[in-house]
Motif scaffolding. Structure first.
Motif, short mmCIF file in Angstrom:
data_model
loop_
_atom_site.label_atom_id
_atom_site.label_comp_id
_atom_site.label_asym_id
_atom_site.label_seq_id
_atom_site.Cartn_x
_atom_site.Cartn_y
_atom_site.Cartn_z
N SER A 43 0.96 -1.31 -0.02
CA SER A 43 -0.23 0.10 0.03
C SER A 43 0.93 1.29 0.00
O SER A 43 0.74 2.20 -0.76
CB SER A 43 -0.97 0.14 1.43
OG SER A 43 -1.83 -1.08 1.04
N TYR B 128 2.25 1.92 -3.44
CA TYR B 128 1.19 2.24 -4.34
C TYR B 128 0.94 4.04 -4.11
O TYR B 128 1.06 4.63 -5.01
CB TYR B 128 -0.02 1.76 -4.05
CG TYR B 128 -1.31 2.29 -4.95
CD1 TYR B 128 -1.26 2.02 -6.50
CD2 TYR B 128 -2.31 3.11 -4.40
CE1 TYR B 128 -2.27 2.71 -7.10
CE2 TYR B 128 -3.31 3.75 -5.27
CZ TYR B 128 -3.43 3.44 -6.56
OH TYR B 128 -4.36 3.70 -7.34
N ASN C 73 2.14 6.88 -6.79
CA ASN C 73 1.33 7.98 -7.34
C ASN C 73 2.05 9.64 -6.88
O ASN C 73 1.80 10.36 -7.49
CB ASN C 73 -0.01 7.60 -6.78
CG ASN C 73 -0.82 6.95 -7.57
OD1 ASN C 73 -0.91 6.77 -8.67
ND2 ASN C 73 -1.25 5.82 -6.94
#
Length: 217
Positions: free
Chosen positions: A123, A126, A130
Protein backbone atom coordinates in the motif's frame (compact mmCIF):
# COMPACT_ATOMS: atom_id res chain seq x y z
CA UNK A 1 -10.78 31.56 -28.65
CA UNK A 2 -13.30 30.72 -25.97
CA UNK A 3 -12.38 29.83 -22.39
CA UNK A 4 -13.59 26.25 -22.81
CA UNK A 5 -11.34 25.76 -25.83
CA UNK A 6 -8.32 27.11 -23.95
CA UNK A 7 -8.99 24.76 -21.03
CA UNK A 8 -9.27 21.83 -23.42
CA UNK A 9 -5.95 22.73 -25.04
CA UNK A 10 -4.27 22.99 -21.64
CA UNK A 11 -5.64 19.56 -20.67
CA UNK A 12 -4.33 18.08 -23.92
CA UNK A 13 -0.92 19.67 -23.33
CA UNK A 14 -0.89 18.19 -19.83
CA UNK A 15 -1.70 14.76 -21.23
CA UNK A 16 1.12 15.03 -23.79
CA UNK A 17 3.56 16.12 -21.10
CA UNK A 18 2.56 13.17 -18.94
CA UNK A 19 3.07 10.79 -21.87
CA UNK A 20 6.50 12.34 -22.53
CA UNK A 21 7.48 11.81 -18.92
CA UNK A 22 6.61 8.12 -19.12
CA UNK A 23 8.20 7.67 -22.53
CA UNK A 24 11.43 9.34 -21.40
CA UNK A 25 11.74 6.95 -18.48
CA UNK A 26 11.53 9.71 -15.90
CA UNK A 27 8.92 7.84 -13.88
CA UNK A 28 10.26 5.58 -11.14
CA UNK A 29 9.79 2.02 -12.27
CA UNK A 30 7.09 0.18 -10.41
CA UNK A 31 9.34 -2.87 -10.35
CA UNK A 32 11.99 -0.96 -8.40
CA UNK A 33 9.42 0.11 -5.85
CA UNK A 34 8.12 -3.44 -5.52
CA UNK A 35 11.66 -4.65 -4.88
CA UNK A 36 11.90 -2.11 -2.08
CA UNK A 37 8.64 -3.38 -0.61
CA UNK A 38 9.88 -6.97 -0.84
CA UNK A 39 13.15 -6.12 0.91
CA UNK A 40 11.21 -4.42 3.72
CA UNK A 41 8.97 -7.48 4.09
CA UNK A 42 11.99 -9.79 4.33
CA UNK A 43 13.72 -7.54 6.87
CA UNK A 44 10.56 -7.61 8.97
CA UNK A 45 10.52 -11.42 9.20
CA UNK A 46 12.89 -11.57 12.22
CA UNK A 47 10.57 -9.23 14.12
CA UNK A 48 7.56 -11.43 13.42
CA UNK A 49 9.49 -14.51 14.50
CA UNK A 50 10.91 -12.90 17.62
CA UNK A 51 7.49 -11.98 19.03
CA UNK A 52 5.74 -15.20 17.99
CA UNK A 53 4.82 -16.00 21.62
CA UNK A 54 3.77 -12.47 22.62
CA UNK A 55 0.25 -11.07 22.78
CA UNK A 56 -1.26 -7.95 24.32
CA UNK A 57 -4.43 -7.69 26.38
CA UNK A 58 -6.26 -6.24 23.39
CA UNK A 59 -4.82 -9.00 21.24
CA UNK A 60 -6.35 -11.60 23.55
CA UNK A 61 -9.74 -9.97 22.96
CA UNK A 62 -9.32 -10.09 19.18
CA UNK A 63 -8.14 -13.71 19.30
CA UNK A 64 -11.08 -14.72 21.49
CA UNK A 65 -13.49 -13.07 19.06
CA UNK A 66 -11.92 -14.92 16.14
CA UNK A 67 -12.02 -18.26 17.96
CA UNK A 68 -15.69 -17.81 18.83
CA UNK A 69 -16.46 -16.77 15.25
CA UNK A 70 -14.95 -20.03 14.01
CA UNK A 71 -17.16 -21.99 16.41
CA UNK A 72 -20.37 -19.92 16.27
CA UNK A 73 -20.24 -18.34 12.82
CA UNK A 74 -19.23 -14.94 11.38
CA UNK A 75 -22.27 -13.21 12.86
CA UNK A 76 -20.58 -13.41 16.27
CA UNK A 77 -18.10 -10.75 15.14
CA UNK A 78 -20.88 -8.16 14.98
CA UNK A 79 -22.21 -8.93 18.45
CA UNK A 80 -19.37 -7.09 20.16
CA UNK A 81 -19.93 -3.39 20.61
CA UNK A 82 -16.32 -2.62 21.55
CA UNK A 83 -14.01 -4.51 19.18
CA UNK A 84 -14.11 -3.86 15.44
CA UNK A 85 -14.88 -6.96 13.34
CA UNK A 86 -12.38 -6.55 10.48
CA UNK A 87 -9.16 -7.74 12.11
CA UNK A 88 -10.68 -10.70 14.03
CA UNK A 89 -12.41 -11.73 10.80
CA UNK A 90 -9.00 -12.15 9.17
CA UNK A 91 -7.78 -14.12 12.18
CA UNK A 92 -10.87 -16.33 12.01
CA UNK A 93 -10.22 -17.07 8.33
CA UNK A 94 -6.63 -18.08 9.09
CA UNK A 95 -7.69 -20.29 12.00
CA UNK A 96 -10.38 -21.91 9.86
CA UNK A 97 -8.01 -22.61 6.97
CA UNK A 98 -4.99 -23.77 8.97
CA UNK A 99 -6.80 -25.31 11.94
CA UNK A 100 -3.70 -24.94 14.16
CA UNK A 101 -3.39 -26.57 17.53
CA UNK A 102 -3.55 -24.60 20.74
CA UNK A 103 0.24 -24.39 20.95
CA UNK A 104 0.70 -23.01 17.43
CA UNK A 105 -2.40 -20.80 17.30
CA UNK A 106 -0.53 -17.66 18.27
CA UNK A 107 2.21 -18.34 15.74
CA UNK A 108 -0.45 -18.52 13.03
CA UNK A 109 -1.77 -15.12 14.12
CA UNK A 110 1.71 -13.60 13.97
CA UNK A 111 2.11 -15.09 10.51
CA UNK A 112 -1.06 -13.22 9.56
CA UNK A 113 0.39 -10.05 11.06
CA UNK A 114 3.44 -10.45 8.84
CA UNK A 115 1.20 -10.79 5.79
CA UNK A 116 -0.67 -7.67 6.88
CA UNK A 117 2.65 -5.86 7.25
CA UNK A 118 3.55 -6.94 3.70
CA UNK A 119 0.20 -5.55 2.55
CA UNK A 120 1.16 -2.33 4.32
CA UNK A 121 4.40 -2.14 2.32
CA UNK A 122 2.50 -2.72 -0.92
CA UNK A 123 0.00 0.00 0.00
CA UNK A 124 2.89 2.33 0.76
CA UNK A 125 4.36 1.46 -2.64
CA UNK A 126 1.10 2.42 -4.35
CA UNK A 127 0.98 5.69 -2.43
CA UNK A 128 4.66 6.44 -3.09
CA UNK A 129 4.35 5.65 -6.78
CA UNK A 130 1.42 8.01 -7.23
CA UNK A 131 3.15 10.70 -5.16
CA UNK A 132 6.27 10.54 -7.34
CA UNK A 133 4.12 10.35 -10.47
CA UNK A 134 2.40 13.57 -9.41
CA UNK A 135 5.72 15.27 -8.60
CA UNK A 136 7.42 14.18 -11.83
CA UNK A 137 4.44 15.28 -13.90
CA UNK A 138 4.73 18.77 -12.48
CA UNK A 139 8.48 18.83 -13.05
CA UNK A 140 8.06 17.76 -16.68
CA UNK A 141 6.68 21.17 -17.56
CA UNK A 142 9.90 22.80 -16.37
CA UNK A 143 12.50 20.51 -17.87
CA UNK A 144 12.41 18.25 -20.88
CA UNK A 145 15.32 16.05 -19.78
CA UNK A 146 16.50 14.43 -16.59
CA UNK A 147 20.02 14.86 -15.25
CA UNK A 148 22.13 12.34 -13.34
CA UNK A 149 21.68 14.54 -10.30
CA UNK A 150 17.90 14.26 -10.65
CA UNK A 151 18.04 10.48 -10.90
CA UNK A 152 20.31 10.26 -7.86
CA UNK A 153 17.99 12.53 -5.92
CA UNK A 154 15.02 10.36 -6.80
CA UNK A 155 16.88 7.24 -5.68
CA UNK A 156 17.70 8.96 -2.40
CA UNK A 157 14.01 9.74 -1.88
CA UNK A 158 13.10 6.08 -2.50
CA UNK A 159 15.70 4.81 -0.03
CA UNK A 160 14.62 7.35 2.59
CA UNK A 161 10.92 6.55 2.16
CA UNK A 162 11.27 2.79 2.49
CA UNK A 163 13.75 3.10 5.34
CA UNK A 164 11.31 5.32 7.21
CA UNK A 165 8.35 2.98 6.80
CA UNK A 166 10.52 -0.03 7.73
CA UNK A 167 11.72 1.60 10.95
CA UNK A 168 8.16 2.62 11.80
CA UNK A 169 6.99 -0.99 11.48
CA UNK A 170 9.80 -2.29 13.68
CA UNK A 171 8.02 -0.96 16.77
CA UNK A 172 7.34 -4.02 18.92
CA UNK A 173 3.98 -2.61 20.05
CA UNK A 174 2.69 -3.22 16.51
CA UNK A 175 3.48 -6.93 16.72
CA UNK A 176 1.65 -8.06 19.84
CA UNK A 177 -1.57 -8.83 17.94
CA UNK A 178 -3.67 -5.83 16.94
CA UNK A 179 -5.14 -4.04 13.93
CA UNK A 180 -2.72 -1.09 13.84
CA UNK A 181 -0.71 -2.27 10.83
CA UNK A 182 -3.92 -3.11 8.98
CA UNK A 183 -5.12 0.43 9.56
CA UNK A 184 -1.72 1.77 8.48
CA UNK A 185 -1.96 -0.11 5.20
CA UNK A 186 -5.48 1.16 4.57
CA UNK A 187 -4.34 4.75 5.22
CA UNK A 188 -1.52 4.41 2.67
CA UNK A 189 -3.92 2.86 0.17
CA UNK A 190 -6.50 5.63 0.67
CA UNK A 191 -3.81 8.30 0.28
CA UNK A 192 -2.60 6.68 -2.94
CA UNK A 193 -6.11 6.51 -4.35
CA UNK A 194 -6.74 10.15 -3.40
CA UNK A 195 -3.62 11.17 -5.32
CA UNK A 196 -4.69 9.04 -8.26
CA UNK A 197 -8.06 10.77 -8.39
CA UNK A 198 -6.29 14.11 -8.69
CA UNK A 199 -4.41 13.05 -11.83
CA UNK A 200 -5.42 12.75 -15.44
CA UNK A 201 -6.97 9.43 -16.42
CA UNK A 202 -8.73 8.68 -13.13
CA UNK A 203 -11.56 6.17 -13.57
CA UNK A 204 -14.78 5.49 -11.67
CA UNK A 205 -13.17 2.36 -10.20
CA UNK A 206 -10.74 4.60 -8.31
CA UNK A 207 -13.69 6.40 -6.69
CA UNK A 208 -15.24 3.06 -5.73
CA UNK A 209 -11.98 1.69 -4.32
CA UNK A 210 -11.41 4.84 -2.27
CA UNK A 211 -14.89 4.57 -0.78
CA UNK A 212 -14.40 0.89 0.05
CA UNK A 213 -10.99 1.55 1.58
CA UNK A 214 -12.33 4.33 3.81
CA UNK A 215 -15.27 2.15 4.80
CA UNK A 216 -12.94 -0.72 5.73
CA UNK A 217 -10.89 1.63 7.89
Amino acid sequence: MSGNSQEKLRAEDGGRQQAEVIAAGKMPLLGTLLIGAGICALLTLPMAWGVRHMISFDGMGYLEMATNAVKLGPSYLFSNGYWSPGYPLLIAIVLKLLNPGWASELMAVHGLDWLICSFCYLSFTYFFYNLLFWAERGRAAESGSETDRGRAGRLGILVFGYTLVLIANMDISLWIVGPVMLMEGLVYLAAGLALRLGMKGARPIHHVLLGLTLAAG
